[in-house]
Design a protein around this motif. Structure first.
Motif, PDB file in Angstrom:
ATOM      1  N   UNK A  10     -18.673   5.673 -18.006  1.00  0.00           N
ATOM      2  CA  UNK A  10     -17.502   5.402 -18.841  1.00  0.00           C
ATOM      3  C   UNK A  10     -16.895   4.041 -18.502  1.00  0.00           C
ATOM      4  N   UNK A  11     -16.193   3.479 -19.463  1.00  0.00           N
ATOM      5  CA  UNK A  11     -15.512   2.205 -19.255  1.00  0.00           C
ATOM      6  C   UNK A  11     -15.561   1.352 -20.506  1.00  0.00           C
ATOM      7  N   UNK A  12     -15.163   0.098 -20.343  1.00  0.00           N
ATOM      8  CA  UNK A  12     -15.171  -0.854 -21.443  1.00  0.00           C
ATOM      9  C   UNK A  12     -16.355  -1.791 -21.278  1.00  0.00           C
ATOM     10  N   UNK A  13     -17.211  -1.822 -22.305  1.00  0.00           N
ATOM     11  CA  UNK A  13     -18.367  -2.709 -22.319  1.00  0.00           C
ATOM     12  C   UNK A  13     -18.081  -3.844 -23.297  1.00  0.00           C
ATOM     13  N   UNK A  44     -16.470  -5.013 -28.537  1.00  0.00           N
ATOM     14  CA  UNK A  44     -16.151  -4.163 -27.396  1.00  0.00           C
ATOM     15  C   UNK A  44     -16.574  -2.741 -27.722  1.00  0.00           C
ATOM     16  N   UNK A  45     -17.126  -2.077 -26.719  1.00  0.00           N
ATOM     17  CA  UNK A  45     -17.437  -0.657 -26.823  1.00  0.00           C
ATOM     18  C   UNK A  45     -16.579   0.055 -25.788  1.00  0.00           C
ATOM     19  N   UNK A  46     -15.680   0.907 -26.264  1.00  0.00           N
ATOM     20  CA  UNK A  46     -14.850   1.724 -25.378  1.00  0.00           C
ATOM     21  C   UNK A  46     -15.593   3.037 -25.167  1.00  0.00           C
ATOM     22  N   UNK A  47     -16.041   3.263 -23.932  1.00  0.00           N
ATOM     23  CA  UNK A  47     -16.869   4.427 -23.617  1.00  0.00           C
ATOM     24  C   UNK A  47     -16.102   5.375 -22.697  1.00  0.00           C
ATOM     25  N   UNK A  48     -15.459   6.412 -23.243  1.00  0.00           N
ATOM     26  CA  UNK A  48     -14.725   7.371 -22.423  1.00  0.00           C
ATOM     27  C   UNK A  48     -15.684   8.365 -21.751  1.00  0.00           C
ATOM     28  N   UNK A  49     -15.129   9.325 -21.036  1.00  0.00           N
ATOM     29  CA  UNK A  49     -15.962  10.319 -20.342  1.00  0.00           C
ATOM     30  C   UNK A  49     -16.949  10.990 -21.294  1.00  0.00           C
ATOM     31  N   UNK A 180     -20.403  -3.714 -18.521  1.00  0.00           N
ATOM     32  CA  UNK A 180     -19.272  -2.899 -18.100  1.00  0.00           C
ATOM     33  C   UNK A 180     -18.291  -3.790 -17.341  1.00  0.00           C
ATOM     34  N   UNK A 181     -17.042  -3.757 -17.792  1.00  0.00           N
ATOM     35  CA  UNK A 181     -16.012  -4.564 -17.157  1.00  0.00           C
ATOM     36  C   UNK A 181     -15.430  -3.847 -15.945  1.00  0.00           C
TER      37      UNK A 181
END
Length: 182
Positions: A10-13, A44-49, A180-181
């Protein structure tokens, strides 16, 4: 429903434009296909759990179009097609992610030439990995088909042999790599 994807973090890519591409293909003279790309992209790709709750936003600059023919590219930038001066960006903002069988689909709003339509990209995960500099990366390929005339791209020319110069159906393909940031 939560889905398990091996390597998923998870995270911001942030999309890396030097390792990503937005491409398209369209029928030319009803007998062949012309392909092109947009070089300047960001997103941006916001990837949550839960990967099914992911959100994507991306854009490409219409003036960066490249079909390997400068004359055609200038025509595509003109008011006959993209009107890059008035509509400098093509954008996509996701509205949902679905998993059906072995396939992932990303639904969202695609805006071209000032017109927004809901489209679905079929996704293929390239995978995840760490580059030699310690950056964790993710890669996906997606494709969708649109009718360009629904987006106001209606210019065409009749052919003496019948048919038209430019087909209506356009296949859009995105190859995206994001970092991934921290």
């Amino acid at each position: 429903m939560t889905i398990d994807i091996p390597g998923y973090r998870p995270g911001t890519y942030v999309i890396d434009p030097s390792h990503s591409e937005v491409g398209f293909s369209v029928r030319h003279m009803m007998i062949s296909k012309v392909k092109g790309t947009f070089h300047v992209i960001e997103g941006v790709i916001e990837a949550p759990e839960n990967p099914l709750d992911a959100k994507v936003s991306a854009k490409a600059e219409t003036a960066s179009i490249n079909t390997k023919d400068e004359g055609r590219d200038q025509h595509l930038r003109s008011a006959d097609f993209f009107d890059a001066e008035q509509f400098p960006e093509i954008t996509f903002v996701s509205t949902g992610v679905r998993h059906e069988g072995d396939e992932f689909h990303v639904d969202g709003d695609l805006t071209i030439h000032g017109v927004t339509k809901n489209v679905t990209f079929e996704l293929e995960f390239g995978g995840f990995g760490t580059d030699p500099w310690g950056n964790y990366k993710a890669a996906v390929t997606g494709s969708t088909k649109i009718d360009r005339e629904e987006f106001g791209l209606t210019w065409n020319a009749a052919l003496e042999t019948g048919g038209v110069l430019v087909g209506k159906d356009v296949t859009i393909t995105v190859d995206l790599q994001g970092a991934l940031q921290a």
